[in-house]
Design an enzyme around this catalytic site. Structure first.
Site, PDB file in Angstrom:
ATOM      1  N   HIS A 162      69.793  85.457  35.552  1.00 11.33           N
ATOM      2  CA  HIS A 162      69.628  84.099  35.018  1.00 11.33           C
ATOM      3  C   HIS A 162      68.405  84.106  34.111  1.00 11.33           C
ATOM      4  O   HIS A 162      67.303  84.465  34.523  1.00 11.33           O
ATOM      5  CB  HIS A 162      69.435  83.076  36.132  1.00 11.33           C
ATOM      6  CG  HIS A 162      69.359  81.661  35.616  1.00 11.33           C
ATOM      7  ND1 HIS A 162      70.462  80.841  35.512  1.00 11.33           N
ATOM      8  CD2 HIS A 162      68.309  80.937  35.135  1.00 11.33           C
ATOM      9  CE1 HIS A 162      70.106  79.679  35.009  1.00 11.33           C
ATOM     10  NE2 HIS A 162      68.798  79.709  34.773  1.00 11.33           N
ATOM     11  N   CYS A 163      68.606  83.708  32.863  1.00 11.73           N
ATOM     12  CA  CYS A 163      67.522  83.731  31.876  1.00 11.73           C
ATOM     13  C   CYS A 163      67.071  82.309  31.571  1.00 11.73           C
ATOM     14  O   CYS A 163      67.842  81.524  31.013  1.00 11.73           O
ATOM     15  CB  CYS A 163      67.988  84.424  30.591  1.00 11.73           C
ATOM     16  SG  CYS A 163      66.722  84.450  29.297  1.00 11.73           S
ATOM     17  N   PRO A 164      65.833  81.947  31.904  1.00  9.80           N
ATOM     18  CA  PRO A 164      65.356  80.594  31.605  1.00  9.80           C
ATOM     19  C   PRO A 164      65.228  80.332  30.111  1.00  9.80           C
ATOM     20  O   PRO A 164      65.306  79.183  29.678  1.00  9.80           O
ATOM     21  CB  PRO A 164      63.987  80.541  32.302  1.00  9.80           C
ATOM     22  CG  PRO A 164      63.561  81.965  32.419  1.00  9.80           C
ATOM     23  CD  PRO A 164      64.820  82.752  32.604  1.00  9.80           C
TER      24      PRO A 164
END
Length: 314
Positions: free
Chosen positions: A171-173
């Site tokens: 998961h990439c913010p």
């Protein structure tokens, strides 16, 4: 149905059994002859045309910062370095190149952020639905206890998206989304184009400093010399930082694609239970088939020639 976190399961015969609690990385594995290929229709999420957006405060802030940093670089490159330049050819060429790369970077970011990464439908692991699959004795499907969905192989639950994501890498913010089966192409392109505009702007900053040192600072920019120096130094630090960061991410993603092993699978050292393909086939599975200029376009969706969702080792 097997609950991967609690070890409870229901087989195709309707018998109930118990198993030891296992970590998610180990619980989903069955013997090859027991595995059932789940139809792509069963695990396909909402329509591809539907808008996908994660309402996560941290992710939204990071995504806004990303756009602001690109727009800041755009401002410095255009208004501080190119427009005041006396060389029209230099300004036109670099302006077209930089703006084209910036557009592709932002378009890639938008597609990575607003594309369903491969979410498994929530709440489809009901008793009635399992019975409709008509499982044979010994066949088992797995249920995610967090989102109550039938969990395909190589899917992992994301606590931010609150969904199971097919072939979830991480998961990439910065894109406010998971990087998964459906949007990995856009994330790879985003890292590539950010690295390119960072390298391009860094090169222009160096040349602009050299030009201003040789000439009068009041003539090489429409801003005052102190303001020009501050703007250029900030852009230099930004470009250098993001050049290193995105280059590493780009290399990591390409390696992950070529080896057909997601970041989570590498981190958990999960045993390979899917068919091994060569690097070129893995690249085509992500970017589309056949190879064309569309591989580098964030506006092109890699539909045709995409590999089957899951290939089981039998």
């Amino acid at each position: 149905v097997m609950d991967p976190e609690h070890g409870r399961g229901e087989h195709g015969r309707g018998d109930h059994g118990r198993a030891e609690s296992r970590q998610e990385s180990r619980a989903g594995y069955l013997q090859a002859e027991q595995r059932i290929p789940i139809s792509k229709d069963i695990i396909t999420s909402s329509s591809a045309s539907a808008m996908w957006f994660i309402r996560d405060a941290c992710g939204i802030v990071c995504a806004v910062i990303t756009w602001m940093l690109v727009l800041y670089a755009e401002f410095v490159v255009v208004f501080v370095m190119l427009l005041p330049s006396k060389n029209l050819t230099y300004s036109l060429i670099n302006g077209v190149v930089f703006n084209s790369l910036a557009f592709l970077a932002l378009a890639s970011h938008f597609r990575a952020m607003c594309t369903d990464p491969g979410a498994v439908p929530k709440g489809n692991a009901t008793k009635e639905y399992i019975e409709s699959l008509q499982l044979k004795p010994g066949q088992v499907v797995y249920k995610c206890p967090k989102c109550c969905s039938i969990k395909p192989d190589r899917a992992h639950h994301c606590s931010v998206c609150k969904r199971c994501i097919r072939k979830m890498d991480h998961h990439c913010p910065w894109v406010n989304n998971c990087v998964g089966e459906n949007n990995q192409k856009y994330f790879v392109l985003f890292t590539m184009y950010i690295a390119l505009i960072s390298l391009h702007s860094l090169t222009m900053v160096v040349f602009h400093f050299l030009y201003c040192f040789e000439d009068d600072w009041t003539k090489c920019s429409s801003f005052s010399p102190p303001a020009t120096v501050i703007l250029l130094i900030l852009l230099c630090f930004e470009a250098l930082l993001f050049l290193i960061f995105t280059s590493v991410m780009f290399g990591t993603q390409v390696h992950s694609i070529c080896t057909d092993e997601t970041g989570i699978e590498q981190l958990k050292k999960e045993e390979r239970r899917w068919a091994k393909k060569n690097k070129w086939m893995n690249m085509r599975a992500v970017f589309g088939h056949p190879f064309s200029i569309l591989w580098f376009s964030p506006l092109a969706t890699p539909e045709q020639g995409k590999a089957e969702t899951y290939q089981y080792v039998v």
